[in-house]
Design an enzyme around this catalytic site. Sequence first.
Site, PDB file in Angstrom:
ATOM      1  N   CYS A  35       0.838  -1.203   0.000  1.00 31.00           N
ATOM      2  CA  CYS A  35       0.000   0.000   0.000  1.00 31.00           C
ATOM      3  C   CYS A  35       0.877   1.259   0.000  1.00 31.00           C
ATOM      4  CB  CYS A  35      -0.977  -0.044   1.169  1.00 31.00           C
ATOM      5  SG  CYS A  35      -2.446   0.943   0.871  1.00 31.00           S
ATOM      6  N   HIS A  41      -3.661  -5.018   0.652  1.00 28.15           N
ATOM      7  CA  HIS A  41      -3.055  -5.582   1.871  1.00 28.15           C
ATOM      8  C   HIS A  41      -3.134  -7.115   1.858  1.00 28.15           C
ATOM      9  CE1 HIS A  41      -2.380  -1.861   4.108  1.00 28.15           C
ATOM     10  NE2 HIS A  41      -3.442  -1.411   3.484  1.00 28.15           N
ATOM     11  N   GLU A  65      -1.538  -9.166   3.518  1.00 30.73           N
ATOM     12  CA  GLU A  65      -1.383  -9.765   4.854  1.00 30.73           C
ATOM     13  C   GLU A  65      -2.726 -10.098   5.495  1.00 30.73           C
ATOM     14  OE1 GLU A  65      -0.922  -6.626   4.061  1.00 30.73           O
ATOM     15  OE2 GLU A  65      -1.254  -5.236   5.718  1.00 30.73           O
TER      16      GLU A  65
HETATM   17  N1  GLN Z   1      -1.837   6.789   2.956  1.00 28.07           N
HETATM   18  C1  GLN Z   1      -1.995   6.032   1.768  1.00 28.07           C
HETATM   19  C2  GLN Z   1      -3.372   6.206   1.162  1.00 28.07           C
HETATM   20  O1  GLN Z   1      -4.271   6.632   1.814  1.00 28.07           O
HETATM   21  C3  GLN Z   1      -1.724   4.558   2.001  1.00 28.07           C
HETATM   22  C4  GLN Z   1      -2.675   3.906   2.934  1.00 28.07           C
HETATM   23  C5  GLN Z   1      -2.208   2.565   3.399  1.00 28.07           C
HETATM   24  O2  GLN Z   1      -1.028   2.265   3.330  1.00 28.07           O
HETATM   25  N2  GLN Z   1      -3.098   1.759   3.918  1.00 28.07           N
HETATM   26  O3  GLN Z   1      -3.560   5.895   0.000  1.00 28.07           O
END
Ligand code: GLN
Length: 542
Positions: A380, A514, A516
Site C-alpha cells: 500500500c 493488503h 497480509e
Molecule cells: N496513505 C496512503 C493512502 O491513503 C496509504 C494507505 C495505506 O497504506 N493503507 O492511500
Amino acid sequence: MTRFIFITGGVVSSLGKGLCSAALGALLQARGYTVRLRKLDPYLNVDPGTMSPYQHGEVYVTDDGAETDLDLGHYERFTGVPSRQGDNVTTGRIYSTVIARERRGDYLGGTVQVIPHVTDAIKEFIQDGVGSEDFLLCEIGGTVGDIESLPFLEAIRQLGNELGSERSLFMHLTLIPYISAAGELKTKPTQHSVKELLGLGIQPDVLMARIDRELPTSDRRKIALFCNVREEAVIPAMDVDSIYQVPIAYHEQGLDVQVLKHFKLPMGPDIDLSRWHEIVGRIRKPEGEVTIAVVGKYVQLKDAYKSLSEALGHGGIANNVRVNLDWIDSEIFEREDAVQYLEHVHGILVPGGFGERGSQGKIEAARFARERDVPYFGICFGMQMAVIEAARNVAGIKKASSTEFGDTPDPVVGLMTEWIQGNEVQKRSATADKGGSMRLGAFPCVITPGSRVAAIYNQPSISERHRHRYEVNINYKAVLEKAGMRFSGMSPDGVLPEMVEYPDHPWFIGVQFHPELKSKPFEPHPLFTSFIEAAIRQSRLV
Ligand code: GLN
C-alpha cells in the site's frame, strides 16, 4: 439451529480473549461443526477506522469493506471463515442506530432507554444474519466491571435467558497470578471477577484460567467450588510459545469436550488437529532463519502491524525458516545513513501507512533495496513510496510526490479525482469525512501475463483487500515503465495500478492492497511465501 457462546474477560485486559475465541472456533471446526465469530466493542467510536494504531492496534479490513478490530484477523486466521461487516459492532454504532430510529419516530413517542432499546439493538446485532452456522462465538470486548460494557453484558444475559442453556453458553476468561513473595497462585481475583459477573445475572459455564504454570488440582477444585462451575469446566489456559499452539493446548485441557457436553452434542469422530500440529512442528524446528526489516511508523506497538507480522511468519512456515523482524522507524533514515541498518537484512518491507511524517525515510528504504538488489516488498503506502522513488531517482522527475503530502507539480500518487474529472465510478473526494473516503474491502485485479506476480499467484486475476485513499497515477505509467518499473497488476478497467515490480531485480514488488489480511498459517499468502523464499536466497549472498 445456531448455538451461542458468549466470551467475556475479567481481572485484567490483554488476556487474549480474541485468541481464546479464535482457538475455540478452530476446535469446534476440528470436531466437524461450522462456526462464525463476532465481536462487540464497548467504545464509542462508530468503527476503529479513524482510531490511531497506537491506541487500538491494526485496523482489520473485511472483504465487504468493514474496518474492524484486529481480533477479527485472529478469527479469520484460525478458522478460515471470512469475516463480514456485521461481525464487529461498537457501542458507537449501536447508539447511532438507536438515535437514528428515535429521530425517525420508530419508538412512537416512547422514552428511549438503555433497557430495552439499546439492549434490543445489541441482541438484534448478535443474531443478525446467523442461522446456517452450528455456533456463533460472540466476544465482548473490555473487562467485566467496566461501565462501558454494561449494556452488552445485560444484552447477553437477556439473550442467554431467552435461548436457554441448551442454546447458549457463557465462557469467562480470567487470570490466576503467581505471587512470588508468597510462592503461591492466587484464585481470589478470579472469584471476584465471577462474583461481579454474577451480580449482573451471568453465571459462567466455562472458566478459562490464564496462568503461567500448571494449575494444581487443589486450586482448580477451589475455583470450581467458589465460582459454582464444574471442576472439569475450569480450564487452565497456560502460556504457550506460539499462538498456533493454543488450539492444541486448549484441547488437551478439555475445552472442546466441555463445550459440547454443555450443549449435549455428540463428540463426533476423533478430533483432527493434524494441521495445527504440522504448523507448530514447523515453527519449532526451522531449518534456517532470515531477517526482514520492517520500515514503518508505528513500530513501537507491534499490534499496529499484527496481520503483517503473522503473514511474514506464515511465509516462514511455508519455507521452514524462522523469520526475525527488525522493526525500524523510517524517520531514522532521514537523519542517518540507511546502510548500517539495512546492510545485514535479507529483505525490506515497507508496510501501509498514512501521512508525510517518515515518508522520506521509506523512500530511502526503497532506494536502498532497488540499488542494492535486496528483496523489497511494498504494501500500500510501501508501493506508493517505491513508485515515488522510481519517479524521482530513475525517471528523473525530481518533484514527484503524493498529494497526500500537499500540492506537487508531479502527482505520481494522488486522489483519482485529481486526474480524472467526472468519473462516475470514483466516489472518494478530498473533502469527504475521514471515515468515509477510502477504497475499502475486496477489489479485483488483473495480472499482466509473464510478470513475476503472474508466476507467484499462478492465476490471471485475483481479489485482494484495500484500505487507502490515494492511487498511483496512471498518467505516469509510460514514463515509469521506461525507467524499468513494470505495472504488473491493474484494476479490470485498466485505470488503477494494483501491482508494480522491477523485472531485472531479484525481488521487488509493490502492491496497492493488503495481502497480509488474507494470509493464514495453513494457507500462507503466495506473495509472503515468495518474499521469504527470496530472502532465503539473499541470506546466502550476505
Ligand atoms: N496513505 C496512503 C493512502 O491513503 C496509504 C494507505 C495505506 O497504506 N493503507 O492511500
